[in-house]
Design an enzyme around this catalytic site. Structure first.
Site, short mmCIF file in Angstrom:
data_model
loop_
_atom_site.label_atom_id
_atom_site.label_comp_id
_atom_site.label_asym_id
_atom_site.label_seq_id
_atom_site.Cartn_x
_atom_site.Cartn_y
_atom_site.Cartn_z
N GLY A 45 -4.65 2.16 11.35
CA GLY A 45 -4.19 2.88 10.16
C GLY A 45 -5.29 2.97 9.12
O GLY A 45 -6.16 2.09 9.05
N GLN A 50 -9.24 4.36 0.97
CA GLN A 50 -10.21 3.50 1.66
C GLN A 50 -11.53 4.21 1.94
O GLN A 50 -12.54 3.56 2.20
CB GLN A 50 -9.63 2.96 2.98
N CYS A 92 -6.78 -5.81 7.33
CA CYS A 92 -7.06 -4.52 6.69
C CYS A 92 -8.54 -4.21 6.86
O CYS A 92 -9.38 -5.11 6.71
CB CYS A 92 -6.71 -4.61 5.21
N LEU A 93 -8.86 -2.95 7.17
CA LEU A 93 -10.27 -2.56 7.36
C LEU A 93 -11.08 -2.74 6.07
O LEU A 93 -12.30 -2.87 6.12
CB LEU A 93 -10.36 -1.10 7.83
N HIS A 134 2.06 -0.88 5.06
CA HIS A 134 0.70 -1.27 4.66
C HIS A 134 -0.06 -0.07 4.08
O HIS A 134 -0.70 -0.19 3.03
CB HIS A 134 -0.02 -1.85 5.89
N GLU A 135 0.01 1.07 4.77
CA GLU A 135 -0.76 2.25 4.32
C GLU A 135 -0.20 2.84 3.04
O GLU A 135 -0.95 3.29 2.17
CB GLU A 135 -0.83 3.31 5.42
N HIS A 138 -1.45 1.03 0.11
CA HIS A 138 -2.80 1.46 -0.29
C HIS A 138 -2.76 2.60 -1.31
O HIS A 138 -3.58 2.65 -2.22
CB HIS A 138 -3.60 1.94 0.93
NI NI Z 1 -5.49 -1.61 4.90
#
Ligand code: NI
Length: 169
Positions: A45, A50, A92-93, A134-135, A138
């Protein structure tokens, strides 16, 4: 094009993102780049903030490109309803190499728009529900560590500060 993913500390990750209003070629390009960036990481995701663009756009693919039908591109996602709870390890990235147990809804109905501006709806369960939650966080400037206890959160923050000091973040 594969873009750099912003890491914890970048102000864009703490900004409330604006709704997508123009469903045009620029939007398509951003979504395409997000998918490429997500696959290359690899991740399941990614949210537009991001990559430094504060618009309400998320990409998700639990198959990480293995299955063409697994690709989800959603603009202006909204949680219509949610039920139950699941607790699982989450990362998370934008906070690489850290993960912890986060409680998320077990099921949720999400609605939003596709790249053409048409309304779409998803019935998500398990990992997909976790991913949507989660997304969408963000897009509101929220990160998974915000769901942890203050103690756990400050431990992670301190480790990141040390890494940043050492030039490793
Ligand atoms: Ni994330």
């Amino acid at each position: 094009m594969i873009l750099p993913i912003l890491k914890y500390g970048a102000p864009q990750l703490r900004t409330m993102s604006k709704p997508v209003e123009s469903f045009d070629a620029d939007l398509e390009e951003i979504a395409k780049n997000m998918i490429e960036t997500m696959y290359s990481s690899p991740g399941i995701g990614l949210a537009a903030p991001q990559i430094g663009i504060n618009i309400r756009l998320v990409t998700i693919d639990l198959t990480v490109g293995e299955n063409e039908n697994g690709k989800i591109i959603l603009c202006n996602p909204e949680i219509v309803s949610s039920e139950g709870e699941q607790k699982n390890d989450e990362g998370c990235l934008s906070i690489p190499d850290f993960s912890d147990t986060v409680a998320r809804p077990l099921k949720m109905t999400v609605r939003g728009r596709n790249l053409h501006g048409d309304e779409v709806r998803y019935e998500a369960e398990g990992l997909l529900a976790r991913c949507f939650s989660h997304e969408i966080d963000h897009l509101n400037g929220v990160l998974f560590i915000d769901h942890l206890s203050p103690l756990k959160r400050s431990l992670i923050r301190n480790k990141i500060k040390k890494l940043a000091k050492a030039g490793e973040w």
